[in-house]
Design a protein around this motif. Structure first.
Motif, PDB file in Angstrom:
ATOM      1  N   TRP A 241      34.959  38.072  49.969  1.00  0.00           N
ATOM      2  CA  TRP A 241      34.281  38.386  48.694  1.00  0.00           C
ATOM      3  C   TRP A 241      33.059  39.264  48.933  1.00  0.00           C
ATOM      4  O   TRP A 241      32.825  40.244  48.218  1.00  0.00           O
TER       5      TRP A 241
ATOM      6  N   ALA B 184      34.081  42.840  49.851  1.00  0.00           N
ATOM      7  CA  ALA B 184      34.516  43.587  48.668  1.00  0.00           C
ATOM      8  C   ALA B 184      33.328  43.988  47.805  1.00  0.00           C
ATOM      9  O   ALA B 184      33.254  45.115  47.304  1.00  0.00           O
TER      10      ALA B 184
ATOM     11  N   LEU C 215      40.599  47.678  48.302  1.00  0.00           N
ATOM     12  CA  LEU C 215      41.345  46.469  47.983  1.00  0.00           C
ATOM     13  C   LEU C 215      42.792  46.804  47.638  1.00  0.00           C
ATOM     14  O   LEU C 215      43.065  47.751  46.900  1.00  0.00           O
ATOM     15  N   THR C 216      43.725  46.030  48.180  1.00  0.00           N
ATOM     16  CA  THR C 216      45.119  46.125  47.745  1.00  0.00           C
ATOM     17  C   THR C 216      45.245  45.455  46.377  1.00  0.00           C
ATOM     18  O   THR C 216      44.287  44.846  45.869  1.00  0.00           O
ATOM     19  N   ASP C 217      46.422  45.511  45.775  1.00  0.00           N
ATOM     20  CA  ASP C 217      46.623  44.840  44.482  1.00  0.00           C
ATOM     21  C   ASP C 217      46.385  43.340  44.617  1.00  0.00           C
ATOM     22  O   ASP C 217      45.745  42.722  43.760  1.00  0.00           O
TER      23      ASP C 217
ATOM     24  N   LYS D 115      42.671  42.759  44.909  1.00  0.00           N
ATOM     25  CA  LYS D 115      41.961  42.813  43.622  1.00  0.00           C
ATOM     26  C   LYS D 115      42.089  41.491  42.875  1.00  0.00           C
ATOM     27  O   LYS D 115      41.122  41.002  42.284  1.00  0.00           O
TER      28      LYS D 115
ATOM     29  N   TYR E 132      39.995  38.914  44.628  1.00  0.00           N
ATOM     30  CA  TYR E 132      38.567  39.148  44.392  1.00  0.00           C
ATOM     31  C   TYR E 132      38.139  38.577  43.041  1.00  0.00           C
ATOM     32  O   TYR E 132      37.059  37.997  42.917  1.00  0.00           O
ATOM     33  N   GLN E 133      38.981  38.736  42.014  1.00  0.00           N
ATOM     34  CA  GLN E 133      38.638  38.202  40.692  1.00  0.00           C
ATOM     35  C   GLN E 133      38.477  36.690  40.739  1.00  0.00           C
ATOM     36  O   GLN E 133      37.529  36.133  40.177  1.00  0.00           O
TER      37      GLN E 133
ATOM     38  N   ARG F 222      29.449  45.358  41.862  1.00  0.00           N
ATOM     39  CA  ARG F 222      30.144  44.865  40.672  1.00  0.00           C
ATOM     40  C   ARG F 222      29.125  44.189  39.763  1.00  0.00           C
ATOM     41  O   ARG F 222      28.656  43.086  40.029  1.00  0.00           O
TER      42      ARG F 222
END
Length: 312
Positions: free
Chosen positions: A25, A28, A72-74, A77, A80-81, A172
């Motif tokens: 985390w 990212a 980030l790959t899919d 992502k 990460y959320q 972010r």
């Protein structure tokens, strides 16, 4: 007898290792391993090792390298959320239990960009102090990028700024517009005598105290001076808005401040309004690390400011 797992089927852990997840985390959020290592006070090799363990446990890559950047790959992502929600909730829990003598105390750590007038910052935060029982407020002042870096690692709950998040900044965070105010010029009574009659033409050659060139307000004022064909005499420049007003109080020069706090400025600094500049305004933002605001005090701040605080 336990059933054997086929060799071609990846073993999925029953529970994620949250220490590995924290390293992922942070990497990212910070935009790379080196910056994550600095934020967590560990070596880059430690970060790399933890990321590999997490990817091995999941059975898929979370990052892919594009040139010298990690992207980030899919799956990354999505992970990460979830991680962002997990660590936001963790920060909120930590906040609630930090005061063992007062378990109901609510902490609010705020960063205020140093170009924000102190009276504006107070007006924005005042409703939280009035409506939240046992609120413990801590205010920090600094440059926007410094405060955003602290917001990213949850040292701050909120940043109050007169600019939105700079484009291209790999943090972010989310802008929540609070409101805006036109700008007025103020000065000691003896100084503004005669300036009101022919405002703004009377400002040509008038002594002026202004924010430094890094301020968005300074650039807006200079554009306005040019459009009105006015050339004031700039006596001094200030990064700190309160210091600017203190010098203005002495009669050294006119100074700008938001019209929304005109009454407070006049009373506190014993000055008068020379005139209002309706075409120049400042916009104020609450910046948070979450799109949907969960902190009760931050919710109060944003709601009250939008409804009533910054009307002029």
């Amino acid at each position: 007898m336990s059933e054997s797992v086929p060799a071609d089927r990846p073993v999925r852990p029953r529970h994620l290792n949250y220490n590995h997840l924290l390293y992922f985390w942070t990497t990212a959020r910070e935009g790379g391993i080196a910056r994550a290592a600095e934020a967590l006070h560990v070596t880059p090799q430690t970060i790399s090792g933890q990321l590999k363990l997490l990817e091995d446990s999941i059975g898929a890559a979370l990052f892919q390298r594009t040139g010298r950047r990690l992207v980030l790959t899919d799956l990354g992502k999505m992970a990460y959320q979830y991680a962002d929600e997990i660590f936001n909730l963790g920060a909120e829990l930590s906040q609630r239990v930090q005061s063992p003598d007062n378990p109901s105390a609510l902490k609010l750590n705020v960063g205020v960009v140093n170009s924000i007038p102190k009276l504006i910052a107070y007006r924005i935060l005042e409703p939280a102090l009035e409506e939240c029982e046992n609120l413990h407020l801590t205010c920090n002042e600094g440059e926007l990028e410094q405060l955003l870096a602290r917001l990213a690692i949850h040292q701050l709950d909120l940043v109050i700024s007169d600019n939105p998040i700079p484009s291209g900044l790999n943090i972010r965070a989310f802008n929540h517009k609070l409101g805006e105010s036109s700008i007025s010029l103020f000065g000691a009574t003896a100084l503004i005598r005669g300036l009101k009659k022919d405002f703004p033409a009377s400002l040509d050659g008038a002594p002026m105290l202004l924010p430094t060139n890094i301020s968005a307000l300074r650039r807006k004022l200079e554009d306005w001076f040019r459009s009105e064909r006015i050339t004031p005499s700039i006596i001094a420049e200030f990064e700190d808005s309160a210091l600017l007003k203190s010098f203005g109080q002495t009669g050294l020069g006119l100074f700008p401040a938001p019209t929304a706090i005109a009454a407070e400025v006049q009373q506190m600094y014993s000055v008068k309004t020379a005139g209002r500049i309706t075409t120049v305004s400042e916009t104020y933002f609450a910046i948070t690390s979450e799109r949907r605001i969960n902190h009760p005090a931050v919710s109060i701040v944003t709601e009250r400011a939008r409804n009533q605080l910054l009307s002029d």
